[in-house]
Design an enzyme around this catalytic site. Structure first.
Site, PDB file in Angstrom:
ATOM      1  N   GLU A 116       0.828  -1.210   0.000  1.00  0.00           N
ATOM      2  CA  GLU A 116       0.000   0.000   0.000  1.00  0.00           C
ATOM      3  C   GLU A 116       0.863   1.262   0.000  1.00  0.00           C
ATOM      4  O   GLU A 116       0.561   2.250  -0.672  1.00  0.00           O
ATOM      5  CB  GLU A 116      -0.930   0.011   1.220  1.00  0.00           C
ATOM      6  CG  GLU A 116      -1.925  -1.152   1.253  1.00  0.00           C
ATOM      7  CD  GLU A 116      -1.403  -2.359   2.007  1.00  0.00           C
ATOM      8  OE1 GLU A 116      -2.229  -3.072   2.611  1.00  0.00           O
ATOM      9  OE2 GLU A 116      -0.163  -2.603   2.007  1.00  0.00           O
TER      10      GLU A 116
ATOM     11  N   ALA B  90      14.043 -36.599  -7.395  1.00  0.00           N
ATOM     12  CA  ALA B  90      14.279 -36.975  -8.789  1.00  0.00           C
ATOM     13  C   ALA B  90      14.376 -38.487  -8.850  1.00  0.00           C
ATOM     14  O   ALA B  90      14.955 -39.126  -7.964  1.00  0.00           O
ATOM     15  CB  ALA B  90      15.562 -36.327  -9.309  1.00  0.00           C
TER      16      ALA B  90
ATOM     17  N   CYS C 228      -2.723  -4.141   7.014  1.00  0.00           N
ATOM     18  CA  CYS C 228      -2.383  -4.421   8.410  1.00  0.00           C
ATOM     19  C   CYS C 228      -2.879  -3.301   9.323  1.00  0.00           C
ATOM     20  O   CYS C 228      -3.007  -2.146   8.918  1.00  0.00           O
ATOM     21  CB  CYS C 228      -0.880  -4.623   8.569  1.00  0.00           C
ATOM     22  SG  CYS C 228       0.124  -3.204   8.098  1.00  0.00           S
TER      23      CYS C 228
ATOM     24  N   LEU D 139      11.563 -38.769   3.087  1.00  0.00           N
ATOM     25  CA  LEU D 139      10.405 -38.357   2.301  1.00  0.00           C
ATOM     26  C   LEU D 139       9.188 -39.229   2.611  1.00  0.00           C
ATOM     27  O   LEU D 139       8.080 -38.731   2.805  1.00  0.00           O
ATOM     28  CB  LEU D 139      10.728 -38.425   0.804  1.00  0.00           C
ATOM     29  CG  LEU D 139      11.654 -37.333   0.267  1.00  0.00           C
ATOM     30  CD1 LEU D 139      12.290 -37.768  -1.042  1.00  0.00           C
ATOM     31  CD2 LEU D 139      10.885 -36.030   0.068  1.00  0.00           C
TER      32      LEU D 139
ATOM     33  N   ARG E 225      13.734 -42.502   2.587  1.00  0.00           N
ATOM     34  CA  ARG E 225      13.199 -42.834   3.918  1.00  0.00           C
ATOM     35  C   ARG E 225      12.595 -41.601   4.587  1.00  0.00           C
ATOM     36  O   ARG E 225      11.499 -41.664   5.162  1.00  0.00           O
ATOM     37  CB  ARG E 225      14.317 -43.422   4.781  1.00  0.00           C
ATOM     38  CG  ARG E 225      13.864 -43.859   6.168  1.00  0.00           C
ATOM     39  CD  ARG E 225      15.039 -44.474   6.912  1.00  0.00           C
ATOM     40  NE  ARG E 225      14.693 -44.786   8.301  1.00  0.00           N
ATOM     41  CZ  ARG E 225      15.557 -45.240   9.188  1.00  0.00           C
ATOM     42  NH1 ARG E 225      16.813 -45.453   8.834  1.00  0.00           N
ATOM     43  NH2 ARG E 225      15.169 -45.492  10.416  1.00  0.00           N
TER      44      ARG E 225
END
Length: 340
Positions: free
Chosen positions: A46, A152, A73, A286, A284
Site C-alpha cells: 500500500e 528426482a 495491516c 520423504l 526414507r
C-alpha cells in the site's frame, strides 16, 4: 485484483515471513499508482502504491479506489499500520482480496477502515489470493510450515543406486529450476544418508535469491564436520538426539526417539517461525512425511532416459492429485497436491 496478484508475485522469495501483497490505485478507470511488498522489513504494498502516484495525479488519491490482494495491516510491526495510511490519505473505497489470517490483523484492518467511514469490499478473487500466499496461510491457520516434497527418479522409479556412487538424474536445466524452487522456500531438509552420500550444499548457487535455512537429521551426530552443510555459508539446523546448542551458524536441536520425528521437526520449525520447508531426500525421510500425511505439495522429476535397474525405490505418494505436468528436455516434472 488480478493486477494486484501479478504485482504481488514479484516478491516471491523476498517477503517471508511476511506475505506477498500487491496494491493498485484506480481513479475513474485509470491506474494512477501500483506497488507490491518487495522485501521483508521494507515498505508494504500500500505504501509503495501510494508513493508511486505521479505529482500530477496526487490530487486524485482521495477520490480513488485502492485494490489490495490482502487485508491492510492494523498493527505496528516492522512498519506502521497500512490501514492508518489509507485513512490518512482519505481514500474513500478499498477492495480487498482476502482477510489476513495473522492474529494481529485478521479483520482488524477492515474494522479500522470501516470505522473511519471507508467503503470496504472483501473476498474478490479470494481463492487466488490465498493460493498465492498458501505458505503464509498454512503457517497461521495450521500452525506449521507449508511442506513441499521434492525428489528426482529414473524412468524405472529409482532415486539412486545401492553403491556409494551418486546417481545424477535430473538434467542441467532442471537443476536450475530446482535452485529457483529453493530460493522460494524458507528451509530445505535432507536426511543423514543423503548428507553422507551426496554431500549436498543445498544453496541457490544456480539461481538468484537467498539460500534457505539448511536442515539435516543426524540423530547420533555422526556426520563429519567437513560436509558442505557445515561450511557456515548459511544457517544449518541439525536435528539430533544428543544435544541442544544454539549457534549462530549451526543450531543443534535435540529431539527424542520415542515420538514422531516428523511431528517434532514440524513443531520446532513453527516455533522458529519458518513458514515453508522443502524436503529433498532421501527416500526414507520423504516417505516418513508421506506416511504421516504431513505434506502439501510434491514435485517429482523423472528422467525419461535413465534406467537404474536394481536401485533404491522412489517414495510412494498417497492421497494425491496432479496439478501440473511439464517437460524440460529429458526430464518430466509432475506437480502434486495432497488431497485431504
Amino acid at each position: 485484483m488480478q493486477r494486484c496478484l501479478t504485482l504481488a508475485e514479484k516478491g516471491a522469495g523476498s517477503t517471508a515471513p511476511n506475505p506477498m501483497v500487491g496494491a493498485v490505485l484506480v481513479h475513474d478507470g485509470r491506474i494512477i499508482g501500483e506497488g507490491f511488498h518487495q522485501q521483508y522489513g521494507g515498505p508494504h504494498a500500500e505504501v509503495n502504491c501510494i508513493n508511486s502516484v505521479k505529482q500530477d495525479d496526487a490530487h486524485l488519491v482521495s477520490q480513488a479506489t485502492m485494490y489490495v490482494s490482502l487485508e491492510p495491516c492494523a498493527h505496528f510491526g516492522k512498519t506502521p499500520p497500512c490501514a492508518d495510511l489509507i485513512v490518512r490519505k482519505k481514500i474513500k473505497k478499498v477492495v480487498i482480496g482476502s482477510l489476513d489470517p495473522f492474529s494481529e490483523v485478521n479483520g482488524k484492518g477492515i474494522d479500522k477502515l470501516k470505522s473511519a467511514g471507508l467503503e470496504v469490499i472483501a473476498g474478490i478473487l479470494e481463492n487466488e489470493c490465498k493460493e498465492l500466499n498458501r505458505r503464509f496461510f498454512t503457517f497461521h491457520t495450521r500452525h506449521r510450515p507449508y511442506i513441499i516434497l521434492k525428489w528426482a527418479q529414473t524412468a524405472d522409479e529409482k532415486t539412486g543406486t545401492h553403491g556409494s556412487e551418486r546417481l545424477m538424474i535430473s538434467n542441467e536445466y532442471t537443476n536450475r529450476l530446482v535452485h529457483r524452487w529453493r530460493s522460494e522456500e524458507a528451509a530445505i531438509m535432507v536426511g543423514t544418508n543423503t548428507a553422507l552420500a551426496d554431500n549436498p550444499e543445498l544453496t541457490t548457487r544456480l539461481w538468484e535469491g537467498a539460500s534457505p535455512v539448511r536442515i539435516v537429521v543426524d540423530m547420533d551426530l555422526r556426520l563429519p564436520a567437513s560436509l558442505k552443510l557445515f561450511d557456515k555459508k548459511t544457517k544449518t539446523i541439525v536435528f539430533n538426539s544428543v544435544k541442544h546448542e544454539e549457534g549462530e551458524s549451526i543450531f543443534y536441536y535435540q529431539v527424542t526417539r520415542d515420538v514422531s520425528l516428523v511431528h517434532q521437526v514440524v513443531h520446532a520449525l513453527y516455533q522458529l517461525k519458518i513458514q515453508s520447508l522443502m524436503v529433498e531426500g532421501g527416500t526414507r525421510l520423504l516417505q516418513s512425511f508421506i506416511d504421516e500425511e504431513m505434506w502439501d505439495e510434491a514435485r517429482v522429476i523423472t528422467s525419461k532416459q535413465l534406467i537404474a535397474h536394481n536401485g533404491l525405490p522412489a517414495p510412494v505418494l498417497s492421497n494425491k492429485k496432479i496439478t501440473e505436468e511439464k517437460d524440460i528436455h529429458s526430464d518430466h516434472i509432475v506437480y502434486y497436491r495432497r488431497v485431504e
